[in-house]
Motif scaffolding. Structure first.
Motif, PDB file in Angstrom:
ATOM      1  N   LEU A  78      43.484  45.510  32.046  1.00  0.00           N
ATOM      2  CA  LEU A  78      42.677  44.307  32.290  1.00  0.00           C
ATOM      3  C   LEU A  78      43.190  43.537  33.492  1.00  0.00           C
ATOM      4  CD1 LEU A  78      42.106  43.032  28.644  1.00  0.00           C
ATOM      5  CD2 LEU A  78      40.469  44.229  30.103  1.00  0.00           C
ATOM      6  N   THR A  79      44.496  43.321  33.562  1.00  0.00           N
ATOM      7  CA  THR A  79      45.043  42.529  34.668  1.00  0.00           C
ATOM      8  C   THR A  79      44.913  43.252  36.005  1.00  0.00           C
ATOM      9  OG1 THR A  79      47.284  43.327  34.183  1.00  0.00           O
ATOM     10  CG2 THR A  79      46.652  41.189  33.270  1.00  0.00           C
ATOM     11  N   ALA A  80      44.915  44.584  35.986  1.00  0.00           N
ATOM     12  CA  ALA A  80      44.743  45.329  37.236  1.00  0.00           C
ATOM     13  C   ALA A  80      43.334  45.175  37.774  1.00  0.00           C
ATOM     14  CB  ALA A  80      45.058  46.806  36.995  1.00  0.00           C
ATOM     15  N   ARG A  81      42.382  44.835  36.913  1.00  0.00           N
ATOM     16  CA  ARG A  81      40.992  44.742  37.338  1.00  0.00           C
ATOM     17  C   ARG A  81      40.482  43.307  37.441  1.00  0.00           C
ATOM     18  NH1 ARG A  81      42.179  49.475  35.636  1.00  0.00           N
ATOM     19  NH2 ARG A  81      40.962  51.300  36.235  1.00  0.00           N
ATOM     20  N   VAL A  82      41.298  42.332  37.151  1.00  0.00           N
ATOM     21  CA  VAL A  82      40.842  40.944  37.171  1.00  0.00           C
ATOM     22  C   VAL A  82      40.700  40.420  38.603  1.00  0.00           C
ATOM     23  CG1 VAL A  82      43.062  39.745  36.994  1.00  0.00           C
ATOM     24  CG2 VAL A  82      41.053  38.793  35.901  1.00  0.00           C
ATOM     25  N   ARG A  83      41.472  40.964  39.539  1.00  0.00           N
ATOM     26  CA  ARG A  83      41.444  40.576  40.948  1.00  0.00           C
ATOM     27  C   ARG A  83      41.589  39.076  41.106  1.00  0.00           C
ATOM     28  NH1 ARG A  83      37.584  44.998  43.636  1.00  0.00           N
ATOM     29  NH2 ARG A  83      38.654  46.757  42.730  1.00  0.00           N
ATOM     30  N   ASP A  84      40.693  38.419  41.855  1.00  0.00           N
ATOM     31  CA  ASP A  84      40.810  36.976  42.112  1.00  0.00           C
ATOM     32  C   ASP A  84      40.141  36.146  41.035  1.00  0.00           C
ATOM     33  OD1 ASP A  84      42.165  37.475  44.461  1.00  0.00           O
ATOM     34  OD2 ASP A  84      40.353  37.495  45.677  1.00  0.00           O
ATOM     35  N   ASN A  85      39.641  36.781  40.008  1.00  0.00           N
ATOM     36  CA  ASN A  85      38.940  36.064  38.949  1.00  0.00           C
ATOM     37  C   ASN A  85      39.901  35.787  37.800  1.00  0.00           C
ATOM     38  OD1 ASN A  85      36.368  36.346  40.318  1.00  0.00           O
ATOM     39  ND2 ASN A  85      36.551  38.502  39.808  1.00  0.00           N
ATOM     40  N   ASN A  86      39.393  35.176  36.760  1.00  0.00           N
ATOM     41  CA  ASN A  86      40.241  34.929  35.599  1.00  0.00           C
ATOM     42  C   ASN A  86      39.733  35.663  34.371  1.00  0.00           C
ATOM     43  OD1 ASN A  86      37.966  33.328  35.214  1.00  0.00           O
ATOM     44  ND2 ASN A  86      39.087  31.646  34.292  1.00  0.00           N
ATOM     45  N   ALA A  87      38.784  36.596  34.562  1.00  0.00           N
ATOM     46  CA  ALA A  87      38.246  37.323  33.422  1.00  0.00           C
ATOM     47  C   ALA A  87      37.691  38.668  33.866  1.00  0.00           C
ATOM     48  CB  ALA A  87      37.148  36.509  32.738  1.00  0.00           C
ATOM     49  N   VAL A  88      37.577  39.561  32.895  1.00  0.00           N
ATOM     50  CA  VAL A  88      36.975  40.870  33.107  1.00  0.00           C
ATOM     51  C   VAL A  88      35.893  41.037  32.054  1.00  0.00           C
ATOM     52  CG1 VAL A  88      37.355  43.370  33.076  1.00  0.00           C
ATOM     53  CG2 VAL A  88      39.113  41.863  33.986  1.00  0.00           C
ATOM     54  N   VAL A  89      34.705  41.469  32.477  1.00  0.00           N
ATOM     55  CA  VAL A  89      33.627  41.769  31.541  1.00  0.00           C
ATOM     56  C   VAL A  89      33.497  43.288  31.495  1.00  0.00           C
ATOM     57  CG1 VAL A  89      31.167  41.536  31.047  1.00  0.00           C
ATOM     58  CG2 VAL A  89      32.420  39.612  32.037  1.00  0.00           C
ATOM     59  N   ILE A  90      33.649  43.852  30.298  1.00  0.00           N
ATOM     60  CA  ILE A  90      33.637  45.305  30.156  1.00  0.00           C
ATOM     61  C   ILE A  90      33.265  45.657  28.722  1.00  0.00           C
ATOM     62  CG2 ILE A  90      36.105  45.395  29.633  1.00  0.00           C
ATOM     63  CD1 ILE A  90      36.243  48.031  31.236  1.00  0.00           C
ATOM     64  N   SER A  91      32.610  46.791  28.550  1.00  0.00           N
ATOM     65  CA  SER A  91      32.245  47.229  27.201  1.00  0.00           C
ATOM     66  C   SER A  91      33.429  47.941  26.551  1.00  0.00           C
ATOM     67  CB  SER A  91      31.045  48.180  27.259  1.00  0.00           C
ATOM     68  OG  SER A  91      31.433  49.419  27.816  1.00  0.00           O
ATOM     69  N   HIS A  92      33.402  48.008  25.225  1.00  0.00           N
ATOM     70  CA  HIS A  92      34.440  48.735  24.488  1.00  0.00           C
ATOM     71  C   HIS A  92      34.445  50.205  24.889  1.00  0.00           C
ATOM     72  CE1 HIS A  92      34.106  45.511  21.130  1.00  0.00           C
ATOM     73  NE2 HIS A  92      34.992  45.162  22.037  1.00  0.00           N
TER      74      HIS A  92
END
Length: 147
Positions: free
Chosen positions: A4-18
């Protein structure tokens, strides 16, 4: 957490399906993903905000609190920025992906310019004042050479 943290980039959240999260993690069971997310949430590493009604796609807010705005028309909402990760096979139009008409873009103010133009430019347009709203500024006089 690392995924999750590798994909958060400059944002504060990740939206992804299970399902996509399971694929990226290399696990076969969505239950494994749900268990891992529950542990991260219980230990306060992430905050989960459900997207939609069935809860299979969520926003995972990392090390940050979601700010809830006050009710407006009876709806409370939160604003956050997120990296959205979507797998092509989860899309209802998967067979047409990459073949759609391009989206229209908002026009830019200065086409093909990398900086703002310089110089005196044009005078601002003249606009009459609204009645009763005239500016109450002191008058200034220009000094002339014959004064």
């Amino acid at each position: 957490m690392h995924l999750l943290t590798a994909r958060v980039r400059d944002n504060n959240a990740v939206v992804i399906s299970h399902k996509t999260l399971a694929r990226l993690l290399g696990v076969k069971s969505v239950t494994t993903v749900k268990t891992a997310l529950a542990v991260l949430e219980a230990d306060r590493w992430i905050e989960v905000r459900q997207i939609g009604q069935n809860g299979t796609v969520n926003a995972y807010v990392i090390n940050d609190r979601v700010a809830w705005s006050g009710a407006r028309d009876g709806i409370r909402y939160s604003l956050f920025s997120a990296t959205v990760i979507a797998a092509s096979d989860e899309q209802p139009d998967a067979e047409t992906l990459g073949h759609q008409e391009p989206l229209r873009r908002l026009p830019s103010l200065f086409r093909d310019e990398s900086q703002m133009p310089a110089g005196d430019g044009l005078r601002p347009p003249s606009q009459p004042f609204l009645g009763g709203m005239e500016p109450d500024l002191p008058a200034t006089q220009r000094e002339t050479d014959d004064d």
